[in-house]
Each structure stands twice: as structure tokens, then as C-alpha cells.
Design an enzyme around this catalytic site. Structure first.
Site, PDB file in Angstrom:
ATOM      1  N   TYR A  58      38.066  34.187  33.937  1.00  0.00           N
ATOM      2  CA  TYR A  58      36.746  34.041  33.338  1.00  0.00           C
ATOM      3  C   TYR A  58      36.826  33.047  32.191  1.00  0.00           C
ATOM      4  CZ  TYR A  58      35.786  38.462  35.802  1.00  0.00           C
ATOM      5  OH  TYR A  58      35.649  39.453  36.734  1.00  0.00           O
ATOM      6  N   HIS A 124      43.146  40.521  41.264  1.00  0.00           N
ATOM      7  CA  HIS A 124      41.793  40.026  41.543  1.00  0.00           C
ATOM      8  C   HIS A 124      41.605  39.759  43.034  1.00  0.00           C
ATOM      9  CE1 HIS A 124      38.596  38.064  38.727  1.00  0.00           C
ATOM     10  NE2 HIS A 124      38.022  38.779  39.669  1.00  0.00           N
ATOM     11  N   GLY A 224      21.529  41.929  37.608  1.00  0.00           N
ATOM     12  CA  GLY A 224      20.332  41.850  36.772  1.00  0.00           C
ATOM     13  C   GLY A 224      19.042  42.174  37.492  1.00  0.00           C
ATOM     14  N   PHE A 225      19.040  42.152  38.826  1.00  0.00           N
ATOM     15  CA  PHE A 225      17.798  42.376  39.558  1.00  0.00           C
ATOM     16  C   PHE A 225      17.234  43.771  39.314  1.00  0.00           C
ATOM     17  CE2 PHE A 225      15.447  43.773  43.319  1.00  0.00           C
ATOM     18  CZ  PHE A 225      14.470  42.794  43.379  1.00  0.00           C
TER      19      PHE A 225
END
Length: 333
Positions: A58, A124, A224-225
Site C-alpha cells: 500500500y 497477500h 463505500g457503496f
């Protein structure tokens, strides 16, 4: 906040974690500010959140540096989860599971995080050119060396599994888990789980529950939806992955509005201050005592709101209403 103990290593964490990735990588670059992100992490810890989820990719690296600034002051209050195994290039991401690289990556993460030990070190992605047992063995050596307390595995995303045509979206992940479990215990699995991406409920979550493996629910707010704050057709910044995600076209966002409307109805029954996001997180928490949702955010107010979802108890009627909502749609449907 309620506490949860997950995994064979008896990891003690708050019921809701904090995904730190959006603070300075991937989502809405113009909104990413270091000082505000620092305040957000501090606010989450103040609200009872302990699990801070990050990864070396990230940024790359800058997200761990950000978390490290907080840990320098408040290490005893935090449970740190970071990841290795992916390298970010100019226009691509590649896996690297070579044992030597894993050892170097861990040492680098420890320096950036300003800590002597990582609570949960996750793979990951498995490297297709390296047997996953070799990668996992190197990670297990880090536990023996005292640099890491427990190991976790990130699942291959449901969207990628759909493209591969697999009959069950997490079959490949379960095969990997069965292999690495023979080398060293898996303490946690991180995979997407939300009202609009419930695929893990079918096989992956039961696999974890049967073995006492913790489950970190990634993207529990549907990127976020499910917060109800996004407008269909409102658009996203060019560097935001949602600008290219099939569920975030104006058509699909409009088609999935009944999901948000259902969460709003449930929230309204619990009081004016309860939000759809909190209902979505409470739903994830209700899937099992070993489940810890890790919503990502960049703002203090949302970090505190998310933490308070741990106090929201959904009724049988609430859960039945959510279960009866129309199935989520996407370009793959």
C-alpha cells in the site's frame, strides 16, 4: 467495545478493525492527507478499535510508515496486521513468495512500523512460481524468530474466481489453506464479506469456523457503496479503482440501490443516529464470533461511527429483512 479472540494463536482484538489502505493508496488521491489520516487512526484507537490492517504494497510502503508513526506512541493499544508477497510496479503488480524475499520484506516492515514484532503477518498472494509451502515455511520461521506472532492468508478475490470459472469462488483459497495448514497453523483468513458480496458464507467462512481460524472481513461496506453516501453516476477520481469496477457503473449502482434502501430501513428502526454503514457492519459481525470486519476510511468521524457498530445488535426480524433483499447485481450477473 466488545473483544474477540480469533485463531489458534488466541489473537485478542476489538470487534471492529480499521483498514488503513485508503489513507494513502488507491482511493481518491486528492482526499489523502497525512495529518488527517494520523488523526483518524488515533480516533479509531480512542474508540476501542485495536486491529490496524495494512500491507507493504500500500503506497507502496507509505501506509506502513503512516501506521508506524502511530505505533511509536501507542504500540500497546494496537494489534498490527500487515502483509507481504506482492510487489508494485509502474503499471502492474506481481507476486513474490521466495523465502529470502519474505525474510527481507518482514524486516523492512518492522522498520517502517517502528515495532519489534508484527501481530499478524499475512501472505497477500501466493507466488505461482514458488510452492506455497516454501513461502509459508519462511513465514513460520519469522514466528520462531520472534518477529511475528501469528500467520494469516488473504483469499483470492471473488471477482477473480468468477473470471476463472471456478464452481465455488473460494475453492482455490481453501486448497491453499489446506496445504499451508500442514506446515504451520493458520490464525486468520482475510477475504471480502459484505451484504453485497456474501460468497464467503458458502464454504470459506465455515472452513474457518470449523478450525478456529479468525476471519477478517475485508470491504464490509462494499467499497463505500453500502454507506449510502455514493450517488449513481456521480463519478470517481481517475486513480480510484471504483472508476473501473463493474459494480460502480451508474447502471449497476442504480440497480443495487434496493440494498442500501433495505439497510436504511433497518437503521431507522434502531434510532436516528444509526446509519446504513453500521447496519452493514453489524450484519458482518453477526456471521460469527470469529469474524472481525475491517472497514477502510480516511476520516475520523467515519472511523468512530464504524467502531460504534459493535454496539448495534440486529434482531431476527432485521436479519430476515436483510436476507430477503434482492441479490446484488454486477456485470458478471
Amino acid at each position: 467495545m466488545e473483544r474477540r479472540t480469533i485463531g489458534a494463536a488466541a489473537l485478542d482484538v476489538g470487534a471492529v478493525g480499521l483498514g488503513c489502505m485508503p489513507m494513502n493508496w488507491a482511493y481518491s488521491g486528492s482526499q489523502q492527507r497525512g495529518d488527517r489520516s494520523l488523526r483518524t487512526v488515533h480516533a479509531a484507537l480512542d474508540a476501542g478499535v485495536s486491529l490496524l490492517d495494512t500491507a507493504d504494497m500500500y503506497g507502496p510502503f507509505t501506509n506502513e510508515l503512516l501506521v508506524g508513526r502511530v505505533l511509536k506512541e501507542r504500540r500497546s493499544e494496537a494489534f498490527v496486521s500487515t502483509k507481504c508477497g506482492l510487489l508494485v510496479g509502474d503499471q502492474h503488480v506481481v507476486a513474490n513468495g521466495r523465502p529470502g524475499y519474505v525474510r527481507r520484506a518482514c524486516d523492512a516492515s518492522l522498520r517502517r512500523l517502528q515495532t519489534d514484532v508484527i501481530d499478524l503477518y499475512q501472505l497477500h498472494r501466493a507466488d505461482p512460481e514458488v510452492p506455497v509451502e516454501e513461502t509459508w515455511g519462511a513465514m513460520a520461521e519469522l514466528v520462531s524468530a520472534g518477529k511475528v506472532r501469528a500467520l494469516g492468508l488473504c483469499a483470492v478475490g471473488a471477482r477473480a474466481a468468477r473470471r476463472s470459472g471456478a464452481p465455488h469462488v473460494y475453492d482455490g483459497t481453501i486448497r491453499q489453506l489446506e496445504r499451508v495448514q500442514q506446515v504451520f497453523p493458520v490464525s486468520a483468513v482475510e477475504a471480502e464479506l459484505s451484504v453485497w458480496s456474501p460468497e464467503a458464507l458458502e464454504r470459506l467462512l465455515p472452513w474457518c469456523e470449523a478450525r478456529g481460524v479468525g476471519f477478517l472481513a475485508a470491504m464490509p461496506l462494499g467499497n463505500g457503496f453500502l454507506t449510502g453516501t455514493l450517488t449513481p453516476g456521480g463519478g470517481f477520481e481517475p486513480d480510484d479503482p471504483r472508476a473501473r469496477h463493474p459494480r460502480f457503473t451508474a447502471e449497476m449502482m442504480a440497480a443495487n440501490q434496493p440494498l442500501v434502501a433495505g439497510l436504511r430501513r433497518v437503521a431507522a428502526r434502531h434510532g436516528e443516529e444509526v446509519t446504513p454503514a453500521q447496519v452493514a457492519l453489524a450484519w458482518a459481525l453477526g456471521q460469527g464470533r470469529h469474524v472481525v470486519p475491517i472497514p477502510g476510511t480516511k476520516r475520523e468521524c467515519w472511523a468512530v461511527e464504524n467502531a460504534r457498530a459493535a454496539d448495534l445488535v440486529l434482531t431476527a426480524a432485521d436479519l430476515a429483512e436483510i436476507a430477503a433483499l434482492p441479490p446484488p447485481r454486477g456485470s458478471w450477473d
